[in-house]
Write an enzyme that holds these catalytic residues in place. Structure first.
Site, PDB file in Angstrom:
ATOM      1  N   CYS A   1      -3.655  -1.072  -2.135  1.00 54.08           N
ATOM      2  CA  CYS A   1      -3.932   0.326  -2.461  1.00 54.08           C
ATOM      3  C   CYS A   1      -4.838   0.402  -3.693  1.00 54.08           C
ATOM      4  O   CYS A   1      -4.484  -0.110  -4.757  1.00 54.08           O
ATOM      5  CB  CYS A   1      -2.607   1.032  -2.747  1.00 54.08           C
ATOM      6  SG  CYS A   1      -2.778   2.763  -3.177  1.00 54.08           S
TER       7      CYS A   1
ATOM      8  N   GLU B   1      -6.514   9.065   9.126  1.00 57.74           N
ATOM      9  CA  GLU B   1      -5.132   9.098   9.659  1.00 57.74           C
ATOM     10  C   GLU B   1      -5.069   9.862  10.982  1.00 57.74           C
ATOM     11  O   GLU B   1      -4.275   9.542  11.858  1.00 57.74           O
ATOM     12  CB  GLU B   1      -4.187   9.729   8.632  1.00 57.74           C
ATOM     13  CG  GLU B   1      -4.125   8.918   7.370  1.00 57.74           C
ATOM     14  CD  GLU B   1      -2.724   8.574   6.898  1.00 57.74           C
ATOM     15  OE1 GLU B   1      -1.757   9.164   7.374  1.00 57.74           O
ATOM     16  OE2 GLU B   1      -2.629   7.688   6.025  1.00 57.74           O
TER      17      GLU B   1
ATOM     18  N   CYS C   1     -11.345   2.865  -1.223  1.00 54.87           N
ATOM     19  CA  CYS C   1     -10.072   3.387  -0.717  1.00 54.87           C
ATOM     20  C   CYS C   1      -9.770   2.659   0.590  1.00 54.87           C
ATOM     21  O   CYS C   1     -10.679   2.404   1.391  1.00 54.87           O
ATOM     22  CB  CYS C   1     -10.188   4.888  -0.481  1.00 54.87           C
ATOM     23  SG  CYS C   1      -8.732   5.614   0.313  1.00 54.87           S
TER      24      CYS C   1
ATOM     25  N   HIS D   1      -8.629   3.595   3.315  1.00 52.55           N
ATOM     26  CA  HIS D   1      -8.911   4.288   4.571  1.00 52.55           C
ATOM     27  C   HIS D   1     -10.398   4.296   4.955  1.00 52.55           C
ATOM     28  O   HIS D   1     -10.737   4.541   6.101  1.00 52.55           O
ATOM     29  CB  HIS D   1      -8.463   5.755   4.476  1.00 52.55           C
ATOM     30  CG  HIS D   1      -6.977   5.935   4.495  1.00 52.55           C
ATOM     31  ND1 HIS D   1      -6.143   5.342   3.565  1.00 52.55           N
ATOM     32  CD2 HIS D   1      -6.177   6.645   5.327  1.00 52.55           C
ATOM     33  CE1 HIS D   1      -4.893   5.693   3.827  1.00 52.55           C
ATOM     34  NE2 HIS D   1      -4.882   6.475   4.893  1.00 52.55           N
TER      35      HIS D   1
ATOM     36  N   ASP E   1       0.856  -1.194   0.000  1.00 58.00           N
ATOM     37  CA  ASP E   1       0.000   0.000   0.000  1.00 58.00           C
ATOM     38  C   ASP E   1       0.888   1.239   0.000  1.00 58.00           C
ATOM     39  O   ASP E   1       2.084   1.169   0.286  1.00 58.00           O
ATOM     40  CB  ASP E   1      -0.908   0.015   1.243  1.00 58.00           C
ATOM     41  CG  ASP E   1      -1.835   1.226   1.237  1.00 58.00           C
ATOM     42  OD1 ASP E   1      -2.487   1.471   0.198  1.00 58.00           O
ATOM     43  OD2 ASP E   1      -1.892   1.959   2.242  1.00 58.00           O
ATOM     44  N   SER E   2       0.275   2.385  -0.282  1.00 60.26           N
ATOM     45  CA  SER E   2       1.005   3.652  -0.241  1.00 60.26           C
ATOM     46  C   SER E   2       1.398   4.013   1.194  1.00 60.26           C
ATOM     47  O   SER E   2       2.279   4.843   1.384  1.00 60.26           O
ATOM     48  CB  SER E   2       0.125   4.751  -0.829  1.00 60.26           C
ATOM     49  OG  SER E   2      -1.115   4.789  -0.146  1.00 60.26           O
TER      50      SER E   2
END
Ligand code: DGL
Length: 270
Positions: free
Chosen positions: A73, A153, A188, A190, A10-11
């Site tokens: 990702c 985040e 996504c 997140h 993932d990023s």
């Protein structure tokens, strides 16, 4: 070969939501998770840059004898799977877009499907095309919701700020119009962290599809089909990141829902 590890790329830390689903679906496997935290976010970058970064990450994983790489990702899955496959010959490379699209088509009674994702994923149209390949009459509304990444985040996943942002982005979908979507894809890494406020903003009527769980099922089926699944023994995870072991451990612990110590995170150059 079944003893070989599964890579998860993932990023940054977001893909830990996918790792969480993989650990629950495949409890005997060994995983190597790589987060490209030095170059996060991918979602606002051009497909050319994301493909270059993803190809470098794949090259860094090439000597780790993986049996499978899960590209957790969404942004990298949307633009960079061919470049990653090229650098990992003989490795089963699975992205999150196709399983997510499949799950959305199965969940939606009417084919009216909304997708929320990063700017890069929406503009690349990978979800739109994957859904239309399965269901030609689908009506798709795709929308970038970048603040969700920052909220997740920050750990602001409930309460008035998160709910306000969810209502702001999702107002157009929650309307009671007869042609409103009936299914929403969380496109996504997140967004599963914000599932509670997304549900509160949309109401009970909307079906919400999370590509993490469906990708984990697909990985299990593909490994079992190829005779590559590890059938006994405890799971294990190694964490690699391209920057910031302390932040990776702190934020990542929330995404994985289990404690990661900074000392468990190995920094590598990509
Ligand atoms: N991991 C990215 C994705 O799923 C979100 C974070 C980023 O923009 O890098 O698209």
């Amino acid at each position: 070969m079944s003893e070989a590890p599964i890579g998860v790329f993932d990023s940054g830390v977001g893909g830990l939501t996918v790792l969480r689903a993989l650990l629950s679906e495949l409890p005997h496997e060994k995983f190597i998770y790589l987060g490209d935290t030095a170059r996060l976010p991918y979602g606002t970058k051009s497909p050319e840059s994301v493909t270059r970064y993803a190809a470098q990450a794949a090259a860094a994983l090439a000597d780790r004898a993986l049996k499978c790489l899960v590209v957790a990702c969404n942004t990298a899955s949307a633009s960079s799977l061919p470049a990653m496959r090229e650098r990992l010959p003989g490795v089963l490379v699975v992205g999150v877009i196709e399983p997510g699209a499949q799950a959305a088509c199965e969940a939606s009674p009417t084919g009216r499907i909304a997708v929320i994702a990063t700017e890069g994923t929406v503009q690349g149209r990978a979800y739109q095309e994957a859904i239309l390949r399965r269901r030609g009459d689908a009506r798709i509304q795709a929308m970038a919701t970048p603040l969700f990444v920052a909220l997740a985040e920050e750990g602001l996943v409930s309460g008035p700020i998160a709910l306000g942002v969810a209502r702001h982005y999702l107002a157009a979908l929650s309307q009671a119009a007869s042609d409103a979507p009936d299914t929403l894809v969380l496109g996504c890494t997140h967004f599963p962290m914000l599932a509670g406020v997304i549900r509160a903003a949309l109401g009970e009527r909307m079906r919400i599809v999370d590509s993490a769980a469906t990708t984990a099922k697909e990985v299990r089926q593909r490994l079992e089909g190829a005779g590559l699944a590890r059938r006994a023994g405890a799971s294990a995870v190694r964490f690699l990141a391209s920057d910031g072991a302390e932040r990776f451990a702190r934020v990542g612990s929330r995404f994985l829902a289990r404690t990661i110590a900074p000392a468990d995170v190995e920094l590598i150059d990509l």
